[in-house]
Design a protein around this motif. Structure first.
Motif, PDB file in Angstrom:
ATOM      1  N   GLN A 191     -13.526  41.440  38.225  1.00  0.00           N
ATOM      2  CA  GLN A 191     -13.538  40.903  39.579  1.00  0.00           C
ATOM      3  C   GLN A 191     -14.568  39.788  39.751  1.00  0.00           C
ATOM      4  O   GLN A 191     -14.299  38.775  40.422  1.00  0.00           O
ATOM      5  CB  GLN A 191     -13.833  42.033  40.568  1.00  0.00           C
ATOM      6  N   ARG A 221      -7.413  44.311  43.010  1.00  0.00           N
ATOM      7  CA  ARG A 221      -6.622  45.287  43.749  1.00  0.00           C
ATOM      8  C   ARG A 221      -7.171  46.687  43.506  1.00  0.00           C
ATOM      9  O   ARG A 221      -7.730  46.983  42.457  1.00  0.00           O
ATOM     10  CB  ARG A 221      -5.149  45.246  43.319  1.00  0.00           C
ATOM     11  N   THR A 222      -6.962  47.546  44.499  1.00  0.00           N
ATOM     12  CA  THR A 222      -7.351  48.944  44.340  1.00  0.00           C
ATOM     13  C   THR A 222      -6.222  49.774  43.767  1.00  0.00           C
ATOM     14  O   THR A 222      -6.412  50.926  43.392  1.00  0.00           O
ATOM     15  CB  THR A 222      -7.768  49.550  45.689  1.00  0.00           C
ATOM     16  N   LYS A 229      -3.131  46.038  48.577  1.00  0.00           N
ATOM     17  CA  LYS A 229      -4.394  46.766  48.670  1.00  0.00           C
ATOM     18  C   LYS A 229      -5.458  46.084  47.812  1.00  0.00           C
ATOM     19  O   LYS A 229      -5.657  46.410  46.650  1.00  0.00           O
ATOM     20  CB  LYS A 229      -4.190  48.212  48.228  1.00  0.00           C
ATOM     21  N   THR A 231      -9.422  44.856  46.872  1.00  0.00           N
ATOM     22  CA  THR A 231     -10.712  45.544  46.859  1.00  0.00           C
ATOM     23  C   THR A 231     -11.560  45.132  48.056  1.00  0.00           C
ATOM     24  O   THR A 231     -11.336  44.077  48.666  1.00  0.00           O
ATOM     25  CB  THR A 231     -11.483  45.219  45.573  1.00  0.00           C
ATOM     26  N   GLN A 233     -14.606  44.136  47.973  1.00  0.00           N
ATOM     27  CA  GLN A 233     -15.364  42.932  47.640  1.00  0.00           C
ATOM     28  C   GLN A 233     -14.516  41.673  47.832  1.00  0.00           C
ATOM     29  O   GLN A 233     -14.998  40.666  48.365  1.00  0.00           O
ATOM     30  CB  GLN A 233     -15.873  43.004  46.198  1.00  0.00           C
ATOM     31  N   TYR A 234     -13.244  41.726  47.406  1.00  0.00           N
ATOM     32  CA  TYR A 234     -12.366  40.558  47.566  1.00  0.00           C
ATOM     33  C   TYR A 234     -12.062  40.321  49.041  1.00  0.00           C
ATOM     34  O   TYR A 234     -11.980  39.168  49.492  1.00  0.00           O
ATOM     35  CB  TYR A 234     -11.077  40.771  46.782  1.00  0.00           C
TER      36      TYR A 234
END
Length: 518
Positions: A191, A221-222, A229, A231, A233-234
């Protein structure tokens, strides 16, 4: 919530797309999975309320819905809803069995179990559909300047180092209108590498597009299966630079054709040449790579008779939105916590205060390299400087109830300032209470308050002389000082030798200063 209402988070995305993108109501509706009438209704409500995009950003989700529909009666349904996770688990477990159950069978089972206490058939199926959340999103392709930046990772790697044993992944991207290309190598495909690449592009062009389209960026993505979905942080990164993140559905290369074409340029024109060369480190490779990217961007296109650089400078650069001057601090960790009675967050042994009026509320704690940020809903409540090793806490007095603030304000410096106005021996006695302890030390504070109370009883000369006496003997405790005052030791002739020796030494240091107590 009423079936005609959508969540505050979805309403925020709807207005962001409406204000910033050139999408039609139907395109926005397909993207967020609502009707185009809903898009029109929410945008009209925003105009009526006088909301602009900067104003929308400043509101949390509940405030946004209240501004859009001030008279809407928010009601919480007491009807029982289906356990979607359990339904899909049972569906998946029985997929290959003969006579396997369908969703209709589970609806009938739900109806028999709950009857009128459960939700209706439409809500039951809508809940299942929302939980699955696997509908294919379509993305209308516009060629308007400044709308899109596409980015991807090349499948082929370059090896650097003297022994060519360090694999480097190539991140590639291009703007949708001008086709201006960007490339950079990273050792990891995590990431941090994705965000660093996107941020560096923003800095290089001094602007931000409306959309950033990533191609199957699993690190952002999570969930590997659900491209919506992203993250935390993103999400924070996109809010910091105010763009709309869009990760294309799996196995849909047509969505990201610009980045795919940039990757092909690398493979066709650069990869073979790069593998023949030896690069000592990553900086060496990226310096060489930037020179090749510059050649690609300055190559004249036979179709348009101009270069990507020229198209970007003439059409696209001026269409980009303003870049946030503050760089994004990448979160090391994020936590969602409920504020307890002690109104603090503990991280690596350090205590960080949270405003005490948020007790019982959920807040988001964002830990970066240098800061710890506390957010309530969408607003930043406070920012602490991250504590270094050995530092105990960052408890701010303004976050405390009034009866607790005095515990921090009456610290070591407070008592030393008071003691310095009396005598050096009192300063020594106060400092001894804090020896080997961090701040705040409530035990030391209690001892210093006792030292102050003994001074307020009068006989100040006796107070100072007794303090000098106990310090000369090295008996630096409040108990010893209190006992010496009660025993009136300074008038005992048998104990004066040590006292007089100390008094001669301190008189030379104090210059005959008069003693007084405030």
């Amino acid at each position: 919530m009423d079936k005609n209402m959508i969540s505050g988070e979805k309403a925020r995305l709807l207005l962001k797309l409406k204000y910033l993108s050139p999408w039609s109501n139907r395109a926005i509706a397909r993207h967020i999975e609502v009707s185009h009438q809903t898009v029109s209704r929410y945008f009209k409500s925003a105009l009526t309320a006088g909301l602009t995009w900067p104003k929308v950003k400043s509101l949390d989700n509940d405030e946004l819905i209240t501004c859009l529909f001030p008279n809407y009666p928010f009601r919480k349904s007491n009807l029982i809803r289906p356990n979607c996770a359990e339904v899909y688990k049972r569906l998946n477990d029985r997929t290959h069995e003969k006579g396997n159950l369908k969703k209709e069978d589970y609806w009938r089972e739900f109806l028999l179990e709950h009857g009128a206490l459960g939700v209706g058939r439409t809500t039951f199926y809508n809940d299942l559909k929302s939980y699955r959340d696997d509908s294919d999103r379509s993305m209308t392709q516009f060629k308007a300047p400044g709308d899109y930046f596409f980015c991807d990772i090349a499948g082929s790697k370059v090896y650097i180092g003297i022994n060519k044993d360090i694999p480097v992944s190539l991140f590639a991207g291009a703007f949708g209108d001008s086709d201006l290309a960007f490339m950079k190598g990273y050792v990891n495909e995590n990431q941090e590498s994705w965000l660093n690449f996107i941020e560096q592009v923003f800095i290089d062009v001094n602007g931000v597009p409306v959309f950033v389209v990533t191609d199957n960026a699993a690190a952002l993505r999570t969930s590997r299966k659900n491209t919506k979905k992203i993250t935390a942080q993103y999400r924070m990164f996109s809010e910091h630079y105010d763009f709309i993140p869009f990760d294309i559905p799996i196995r849909s290369p047509r969505y990201n054709y610009r980045a795919e074409r940039t990757v092909r340029k690398f493979v066709d024109a650069i990869l073979a040449y790069a593998r023949e060369l030896t690069f000592l480190d990553l900086d060496d490779f990226n310096t060489w790579l930037q020179s090749k990217v510059k050649e690609i961007n300055n190559k004249i296109s036979p179709k348009t008779n101009d270069t990507s650089t020229q198209r970007f400078l003439v059409r696209e650069q001026q269409a980009l939105r303003e870049l946030n001057s503050k760089r994004f601090p990448l979160p090391i960790e994020t936590h969602v916590i409920t504020v307890q009675k002690d109104y603090k967050f503990v991280f690596e042994g350090g205590h960080y205060s949270i405003p005490e009026n948020l007790k019982g509320q959920k807040v988001t704690v964002i830990v970066t390299k240098n800061e710890v940020e506390i957010k309530y809903k969408t607003k930043t409540v406070c920012i602490h400087t991250r504590l270094k090793k050995g530092e105990r806490d960052s408890m701010k007095p303004e976050h405390m109830p009034m009866n607790h603030r005095v515990l921090v304000e009456q610290n070591k410096a407070h008592f030393i300032e008071w003691a310095s106005q009396i005598d050096a021996s009192v300063v020594t006695l106060v400092e001894a209470q804090y020896k080997g302890a961090g701040e705040p030390d409530y035990k030391a504070r209690k001892a210093c308050l006792q030292i102050q109370r003994l001074a307020k009883k009068g006989e100040f000369d006796k107070y100072v002389e007794t303090c000098q006496w106990v310090v000369s003997l090295g008996r630096l405790t409040v108990t010893a000082f209190s006992d010496a005052l009660q025993a009136n030791v300074t008038s005992n002739e048998g104990l004066q030798e040590a006292y007089q020796l100390y008094q001669q030494q301190t008189q030379n240091n104090n210059g005959g200063r008069k003693h007084h107590v405030h």
